[in-house]
Design an enzyme around this catalytic site. Structure first.
Site, PDB file in Angstrom:
ATOM      1  N   TYR A  98       0.829  -1.202   0.000  1.00 47.50           N
ATOM      2  CA  TYR A  98       0.000   0.000   0.000  1.00 47.50           C
ATOM      3  C   TYR A  98       0.867   1.258   0.000  1.00 47.50           C
ATOM      4  CZ  TYR A  98      -4.328  -2.586   0.801  1.00 47.50           C
ATOM      5  OH  TYR A  98      -5.415  -3.419   0.663  1.00 47.50           O
ATOM      6  N   GLU A 140      -7.927  -7.175   5.747  1.00 46.01           N
ATOM      7  CA  GLU A 140      -7.066  -8.258   5.253  1.00 46.01           C
ATOM      8  C   GLU A 140      -6.344  -8.951   6.399  1.00 46.01           C
ATOM      9  OE1 GLU A 140      -4.875  -6.017   2.338  1.00 46.01           O
ATOM     10  OE2 GLU A 140      -6.774  -5.555   1.309  1.00 46.01           O
ATOM     11  N   GLN A 207      -7.698 -16.250 -10.415  1.00 45.82           N
ATOM     12  CA  GLN A 207      -8.584 -16.835  -9.408  1.00 45.82           C
ATOM     13  C   GLN A 207      -9.529 -17.854 -10.065  1.00 45.82           C
ATOM     14  OE1 GLN A 207      -8.091 -13.263  -9.286  1.00 45.82           O
ATOM     15  NE2 GLN A 207      -6.537 -13.818  -7.785  1.00 45.82           N
ATOM     16  N   TYR A 208      -9.776 -18.958  -9.338  1.00 43.79           N
ATOM     17  CA  TYR A 208     -10.693 -19.999  -9.805  1.00 43.79           C
ATOM     18  C   TYR A 208     -11.591 -20.430  -8.645  1.00 43.79           C
ATOM     19  CZ  TYR A 208      -7.551 -20.177 -13.790  1.00 43.79           C
ATOM     20  OH  TYR A 208      -6.796 -19.832 -14.885  1.00 43.79           O
ATOM     21  N   GLY A 283     -19.105 -19.352 -15.305  1.00 46.88           N
ATOM     22  CA  GLY A 283     -19.646 -18.910 -14.018  1.00 46.88           C
ATOM     23  C   GLY A 283     -20.404 -19.993 -13.283  1.00 46.88           C
ATOM     24  N   VAL A 397     -17.904 -11.492  -9.472  1.00 47.24           N
ATOM     25  CA  VAL A 397     -17.277 -11.117 -10.733  1.00 47.24           C
ATOM     26  C   VAL A 397     -15.795 -11.386 -10.615  1.00 47.24           C
ATOM     27  CG1 VAL A 397     -16.804  -9.247 -12.359  1.00 47.24           C
ATOM     28  CG2 VAL A 397     -18.978  -9.311 -11.138  1.00 47.24           C
ATOM     29  N   GLY A 399     -12.023 -10.723 -12.214  1.00 50.65           N
ATOM     30  CA  GLY A 399     -11.392  -9.714 -13.023  1.00 50.65           C
ATOM     31  C   GLY A 399     -11.397  -8.402 -12.262  1.00 50.65           C
TER      32      GLY A 399
END
Length: 408
Positions: A98, A140, A207-208, A283, A397, A399
């Protein structure tokens, strides 16, 4: 909350800063990657960078957060930041990163806006940035703690125990621990990140969704091969770097680097509210995971399962979807294919696109959507028109998060 002085300055300068974000964001990434090339090579999605999607996502997130400080909406803010925090946790983001972003972002703001960035303006927007950053860092930290790991320590080596074609262009991988111990539990609907080293030496991450039942002690993901395609106006969508690499190169017995599961679009841990699970294309994977959990727990609530695809041949997990719905006594399945081939429409297989007009909706239905953004917007609008409250509609979603304003 912003201090009153900063709130006044941000309100006055938001139109100018927001209007310039399209220029600020690309400059920021150029500056940051010049100083830290390892971030572009090993962390950020190069495909999204080339298409400008990551730049749009940054601009969208900053503008959305600043607006929420001027027009407070705690639920909306929690939604936006929770999605970002889970995505960051799935990448192993640390507080130090950050600070890197802050340095190069504010250099870009000063360069684009010039003399308009007075010390007072800089201080106000600095407050916006750190309010957002520190909130995300705290969220986080909580996610890392909940997973039982140190901050950022989310990467693990797993072994591919099985590989199976789910359609001509999709393959599922069953992942297990190399030492034979059960893999950590997850919530139905969560995802993990996969990191691969490509032939040019770059490590790229995607990501999956997990499509296995949490009770299995293993993880299963499905990867869709993505070929380059020409879009409207001659624009070419690039081939999927990670998906094609995994599809072509990862087989039984291979080791794979993945993260622990994260994601906040998950089935509630308990409850009997009716469910609507709607997906399109790949999806379907989080829906398959949810259905595996519901079938394993012998859930008896009313469940409507909707899926849209190009054709039956391209529908990944087609047979598994039908079998899972069969196992659930109060579930119904509806499918739409743009191309039915030689098949005739029947009660549960329709031609064209999703149409909710004949789908029964029980009072109190909780809806979960996953697929291309236009699909989810269309389903969401149809559900709202059927008087399903917006807060009962949940969506995922994958992406860059340019979708932050899409469901407002």
């Amino acid at each position: 909350m912003l201090t009153p002085q900063s709130e006044e300055i941000v309100r006055a300068t938001l139109p100018a800063v927001g209007g310039a974000l399209g220029e600020i964001a690309p400059l920021f990434y150029r500056k940051m990657f010049a100083a830290h090339p390892e971030l572009e090579r090993d962390l950020f999605n190069r495909g999204n960078q080339r298409q400008g999607e990551q730049q749009k996502a940054l601009a969208s997130s900053i503008a959305a957060f600043a607006t929420l400080q001027l027009e407070p909406d705690p639920a909306r803010q929690d939604l936006v930041l929770s999605r970002i925090a889970h995505k960051h946790a799935s990448l192993g983001i640390t507080p130090e990163q950050y600070r890197i972003v802050h340095q190069h972002l504010f250099e870009a703001i000063a360069e684009v806006l010039g003399d308009a960035v007075t010390p007072e303006v800089a201080a106000a927007w600095d407050e916006v940035y750190w309010l957002m950053a520190e909130t995300l860092i705290a969220m986080e930290k909580g996610l890392y703690g909940g997973a039982g790991v140190e901050v950022g320590d989310v990467w693990r080596t797993v072994r591919v125990a099985a590989r199976r074609l789910e359609s001509a262009d999709t393959v599922s991988l069953v992942l297990t621990s190399p030492d034979g111990e059960p893999l950590p539990a997850f919530l139905p609907g969560q995802y993990l990140s996969v990191g691969v080293t490509l032939p040019d030496g770059a490590r790229q991450i995607r990501q999956y969704s997990l499509c296995s039942a949490p009770s299995e002690g293993s993880w299963r993901i499905t990867v869709k091969r993505v070929l380059a395609a020409e879009l409207a106006d001659g624009v070419v969508a690039p081939a999927g770097e990670v998906s094609n690499f995994v599809y072509d190169n990862v087989f039984e017995g291979d080791d794979l680097r993945v993260t622990l599961p994260f994601g906040d679009v998950v089935l509630p841990p308990e409850g009997d509210a009716p469910l609507l699970l709607a997906s399109a294309g790949i999806g379907c994977t989080p829906v398959i995971g949810m259905l595996n959990h519901l079938a394993d727990t012998e859930d008896r609530r009313a469940i409507s399962v909707l899926h849209a695809d190009r054709s039956a041949a391209s529908h990944a997990h087609r047979r598994e979807l039908a079998e899972l719905v069969e196992r659930l006594p109060s579930a119904s399945l509806h499918r739409w294919y743009e191309d039915l081939g030689a098949r005739r429409p029947v009660d549960v297989v329709h031609a064209g696109r999703v149409d909710l007009s004949e789908v029964a909706l029980e009072p109190g239905t909780q809806a979960f959507l996953c697929g291309p953004l236009p699909f989810m917007l269309a389903v969401r609008d149809a559900l709202v028109a059927r008087e399903v409250p917006a807060e009962n509609i949940h969506y995922e979603v994958f992406g860059p998060t340019t979708w932050t304003g899409a469901f407002a």
